[in-house]
Every structure is written in structure tokens, then in C-alpha cells.
Scaffold this motif. Structure first.
Motif, PDB file in Angstrom:
ATOM      1  N   SER A 273       0.843  -1.191   0.000  1.00 36.12           N
ATOM      2  CA  SER A 273       0.000   0.000   0.000  1.00 36.12           C
ATOM      3  C   SER A 273       0.881   1.246   0.000  1.00 36.12           C
TER       4      SER A 273
ATOM      5  N   ARG B 287      -0.157   2.597   3.772  1.00 32.12           N
ATOM      6  CA  ARG B 287      -0.350   1.727   4.924  1.00 32.12           C
ATOM      7  C   ARG B 287       0.443   0.446   4.743  1.00 32.12           C
TER       8      ARG B 287
ATOM      9  N   SER C 200      -9.462  -3.054   0.693  1.00 30.81           N
ATOM     10  CA  SER C 200      -9.133  -1.634   0.540  1.00 30.81           C
ATOM     11  C   SER C 200      -9.127  -0.921   1.888  1.00 30.81           C
ATOM     12  N   HIS C 201     -10.161  -1.159   2.702  1.00 28.17           N
ATOM     13  CA  HIS C 201     -10.280  -0.498   4.002  1.00 28.17           C
ATOM     14  C   HIS C 201     -10.584  -1.562   5.054  1.00 28.17           C
ATOM     15  N   TYR C 202      -9.771  -1.625   6.069  1.00 26.52           N
ATOM     16  CA  TYR C 202      -9.965  -2.634   7.110  1.00 26.52           C
ATOM     17  C   TYR C 202      -9.220  -2.202   8.362  1.00 26.52           C
ATOM     18  N   ARG C 203      -9.561  -2.837   9.479  1.00 25.29           N
ATOM     19  CA  ARG C 203      -8.849  -2.631  10.730  1.00 25.29           C
ATOM     20  C   ARG C 203      -8.925  -3.937  11.525  1.00 25.29           C
TER      21      ARG C 203
ATOM     22  N   LYS D 210     -16.547   5.580   9.472  1.00 22.45           N
ATOM     23  CA  LYS D 210     -16.070   4.284   8.987  1.00 22.45           C
ATOM     24  C   LYS D 210     -17.157   3.255   9.266  1.00 22.45           C
TER      25      LYS D 210
ATOM     26  N   THR E 285     -13.879  -5.056   7.735  1.00 27.18           N
ATOM     27  CA  THR E 285     -13.770  -4.176   6.581  1.00 27.18           C
ATOM     28  C   THR E 285     -14.818  -3.074   6.732  1.00 27.18           C
TER      29      THR E 285
ATOM     30  N   ARG F  72     -16.430   0.926   4.970  1.00 26.50           N
ATOM     31  CA  ARG F  72     -16.441   1.927   3.893  1.00 26.50           C
ATOM     32  C   ARG F  72     -16.564   3.298   4.526  1.00 26.50           C
ATOM     33  N   ASN F  73     -15.970   4.271   3.890  1.00 27.93           N
ATOM     34  CA  ASN F  73     -16.017   5.642   4.377  1.00 27.93           C
ATOM     35  C   ASN F  73     -17.285   6.319   3.875  1.00 27.93           C
TER      36      ASN F  73
END
Length: 471
Positions: free
Chosen positions: A263, A266, A294-297, A351, A315, A317-318
Motif C-alpha cells: 500500500s 499503509r 481496501s479499508h480494514y482494521r 467508517k 472491513t 467503507r467511508n
């Protein structure tokens, strides 16, 4: 029988009066055999018109019996923190605008055991927001850990105090940071206490990991991480403390045989520290090709019998946050009037969780068995009949990871309408409860059952608590 026919508001007032009349302060009750079968599952501070706040505890028995004992919160105090250790529950009450706190200790049925007071400085500026007191309940009923600021400078000391189950002080450590420092995570094993701090440097933020012996408070680990490292997870494993997070390009975590494209902003890392601060491994995670979301924590991790680690993440989404955006736009028109017209960029974005990601991590940093799935707001299954009175959205509005089963085989999730369970072995998501017009919260995950509270009472039981067998 008379009380059962009264509205809940009046029943709370009557219960509070009876409890306060029968329970003097600073009285230690013996635990009866019946009390051993109960446990406090939830709590809330409730505003009572004209009488201030009360603390209402939700108590559940193993037979399904539910009680709601209430205790008056002293005038001028507010609930600041809470923790549970074994059958004891500790609440930290802070006197608003004053240098005084009260600790309220209750037993398994919510009865008051002790109410000691102590001095705690009232901070100002950034320190007031970034260095609040915190409570942590030690495993196996060993007591509690209290952290709180001392001194009134712009970078206050942090006191770390271990308390016995009856609030006797066992040991205390004073941390003297060189900059403003926040307590991010507290964790404990049977032998060690771990603190993860965030140091607010001039141009960056830096995590720092500390460990202390539970027996005497001796400090054994004091390990700074790299500036701008961000931590998602800090979890105790048999070897020490496992940290999952992300770092920017200025930080070096070697990734073994990285297969996918890195990334631009990140890079994940996993760091394992033993109790004396030795790095057993510190690696950049090597994602399999075309698997990285794409987006996760990351949300949690635990060690498996073969020595690898089970990783759980969300996962998301913004989505725009309408409130701050409106305020920001309004602020643009007020710059000339002396207002900065600025709101932090992070305030504009929500988020919104949309799915689950599950993976296994080898001790060399390789990710394997990576699975990603979307989580719906409502699921149906044979034997689970939805109880609905209104249409529901097709996408989740408040799905949240709630925990992992004791054998690391099931992941528990909440939506706004039901509780879901994901089987790691079968990679299947299934509902644990019907969908209802009530919001569930998983309170405890035990070896054989999941305990859930609902925002309204269930029609078939008259209780907001539900005990569900483990799938």
C-alpha cells in the motif's frame, strides 16, 4: 405484585429508596451461596428528575432470573469508568470540576461493598482530554488496576495502582513521561500487567509498551515503538503481548517474501514482545496476492494450538458525516468574523463496517487462510422467525465485532437487529437470534453460551437478557 403494575420509572424510584434505606455505606456484605449464581451484566447511569443520577446494574442469574438494583450516585458526581473482576464490579465516580473521585465497589448481585474517596487532580487543556483516569479488571478475580494523572503540569505523571478485590492497595508505580502521554490499552496475563501508551511528540505520536510483574509491580519492559506507528490490537498470548497495527514508510518492519503490492500509505505489522521487552518477532505482514481489502482494521487475535495466530478484522467503507460537514460549511462563512472555520478532516468521515476479514498469521509474518465476507443487517435461518414491525435497510448500519469464543472457533457479531456467529472452520455466517426491533449487545462469551442484552424486554421472557447456547 403492586410494584409490577407500576411504570418502570416509578419502580426505579421505589427500588432506589428501598436499596438506599437498607444498604449503609462502607458495609461489607458476605457473599451468599445464592449470590454466587448471579453476575452483573450491564450498568448505566440514569437521570432521575429532582434527585440526580442513580447507577442501575443489570444482574443475571444462571437460571435466567434478572434483577436491576439501583444505587444513588452522590450529588455532583458523574460515572467516569467501570471494570469487572470476577464477581466484583468497580465504578469510578468523578466529582464534576473538583479534585475528588469516589470508587463504588459492588458484588455479584449489585450490592454496595465499599465507597472510598480519594484525591485526583482536575486537569486543564489537552491533558484533561488525553489523560483521563481508567479502570481495568484483572482476570480470575484478582482485583483491579487504576491509572490516573498526578500533578497539574501540561505533561502530568501517570500513577498505576493495583488494588485487591477489596480495594486494598497492593503496589503503585509512578510514570514520569517526557511529553503528554495517553493510556491506550491495558491488558494482563496471570503474571504480568501490560500498558500501551501513546506519547504526543512535537510532530508525531509514538506508542510505548510497558510491563509490570503482577506480584510486586516491578517494571520489566519499557519498549518504544517507531513514531507514527498506529496500533489496532494489543492482546495477551502465552509468549507475551501481540501487537497488530500499521506504520508509515519511515518505519522498517521487514516483510518476508512479500507477494502483493504494498500500500502507498499503509503497511501492516505484527510485533510480539515477551514480558522483559525482547522482540520475539516484528514483521511486516505479507498479504497473498489480490487478497488485501481496501479499508480494514484489526479487531482481535489469539494463539492457535499449532502456534500460529488467528486474526480477526473488520472491513469498512467511508461515508460522509453530515453534521460536521454542515458545521464546516457554516464555518467557512465565519472566517472573517474571527472563527477558524476548520474541523479536523477525520470528523467528516464515518467508517461504516460492512464485513469481516479472518486470517491466520505464522510466526514468520505470513498471512494464510484469508477470508473476507460481507455481513448483512438481517439473516434468516430455519427455526428463527423474524419479529419485525418495520422495514429494515439492506446494508448494515451498526454491525460490530463483539468477541471470539473461548476455543477460537466462532466470531460473535452484532447488527442493529440480531446477533450473528461466524464459524472459522466452515467459513459460514449464521444468525444466533431472530431479527427483532431491538438492539442487541453481546455481554459475555462463555464456553457453552452467549449472553445477550436487548434494548427492550423480550415479549416471551419479560427480560432484556437472553442466554443462547454456543453454536
Amino acid at each position: 405484585m403492586f410494584c409490577q403494575n407500576l411504570p418502570r420509572f416509578f419502580r426505579l424510584i421505589i427500588s432506589a429508596f428501598l436499596l438506599l434505606a437498607a444498604t449503609p455505606n462502607l458495609t461489607l456484605f458476605a457473599q451468599s451461596s445464592r449470590a454466587a449464581n448471579f453476575r452483573v451484566m450491564s450498568y448505566q447511569a440514569v437521570k432521575m428528575p429532582g434527585t440526580g443520577f442513580i447507577l442501575e446494574q443489570g444482574v443475571l442469574g444462571t437460571d435466567g432470573t434478572a434483577m436491576h438494583p439501583v444505587t444513588a450516585i452522590p450529588h455532583g458526581f458523574a460515572l467516569a469508568a467501570a471494570a469487572q473482576s470476577g464477581t466484583r464490579n468497580l465504578y469510578l465516580l468523578r466529582k464534576i470540576g473538583k479534585d475528588s473521585v469516589m470508587m463504588l465497589l459492588t458484588d455479584s448481585v449489585g450490592r454496595t461493598l465499599q465507597q472510598p474517596r480519594q484525591y485526583m487532580p482536575q486537569l486543564g487543556g489537552d491533558a484533561k482530554m488525553l489523560v483521563p483516569p481508567s479502570l481495568f479488571g484483572l482476570p480470575n478475580g484478582k482485583g483491579f488496576v487504576l491509572t490516573y494523572p498526578s500533578g497539574k503540569s501540561s505533561r502530568p505523571n501517570i500513577e498505576v495502582r493495583m488494588l485487591s478485590p477489596v480495594l486494598a492497595p497492593l503496589w503503585e508505580q509512578q510514570l514520569t513521561p517526557v511529553c503528554l502521554t495517553t493510556v491506550l490499552h491495558i491488558a494482563a496475563s496471570d503474571t504480568h500487567l501490560w500498558l500501551v501508551l501513546r506519547e504526543h511528540l512535537a510532530l508525531a505520536k509514538r506508542p510505548r509498551v510497558l510491563s509490570f510483574r503482577l506480584s510486586n509491580g516491578d517494571a520489566e519492559c519499557n519498549q518504544p515503538l517507531a513514531s507514527n506507528d498506529e496500533l489496532d490490537v494489543a492482546t495477551v498470548v502465552p509468549a507475551g503481548l501481540l501487537l497488530l497495527g500499521t506504520s508509515d514508510r519511515r518505519t522498517s518492519y521487514t516483510a518476508p517474501a512479500e507477494q502483493g503490492k504494498a500500500s502507498e500509505y499503509r503497511r501492516d505489522f505484527a510485533l510480539l514482545l515477551n514480558p522483559v521487552g525482547q522482540r520475539l518477532f516484528g514483521v511486516g505482514l505479507a498479504w497473498p496476492l489480490s487478497v488485501r481489502p481496501s479499508h480494514y482494521r484489526w479487531q482481535s487475535a489469539g494463539q492457535l494450538p499449532d502456534g500460529s495466530y488467528q486474526l480477526i478484522g473488520e472491513t469498512y467503507r467511508n461515508t460522509p458525516n453530515a453534521g460536521p460537514i454542515a458545521l464546516g460549511l457554516a464555518g467557512l462563512g465565519m472566517i472573517g468574523a474571527g472563527s477558524p472555520g476548520m474541523i479536523p478532516l477525520s470528523s467528516y468521515i464515518n467508517k461504516q463496517p460492512v464485513g469481516l476479514i479472518v486470517a491466520q498469521l505464522s510466526t514468520t509474518g505470513q498471512l494464510a487462510a484469508v477470508h473476507e465476507l460481507a455481513v448483512p443487517e438481517v439473516m434468516t435461518a430455519a427455526g428463527l422467525t423474524p419479529i419485525l414491525e418495520a422495514p429494515l435497510p439492506d446494508y448494515p448500519t451498526s454491525f460490530r465485532f463483539r468477541g471470539i469464543s473461548t476455543d477460537y472457533q466462532h466470531v460473535m457479531l452484532n447488527t442493529n437487529r440480531q446477533v450473528l456467529a461466524y464459524s472459522i472452520a466452515t467459513q459460514q455466517l449464521r444468525p444466533l437470534t431472530p431479527a427483532r426491533n431491538a438492539i442487541p449487545t453481546v455481554r459475555h462469551i462463555e464456553a457453552d453460551r452467549v449472553i445477550v442484552s436487548w434494548s427492550v424486554k423480550l415479549a416471551n421472557t419479560g427480560s432484556e437478557f437472553e442466554q443462547i447456547g454456543m453454536p
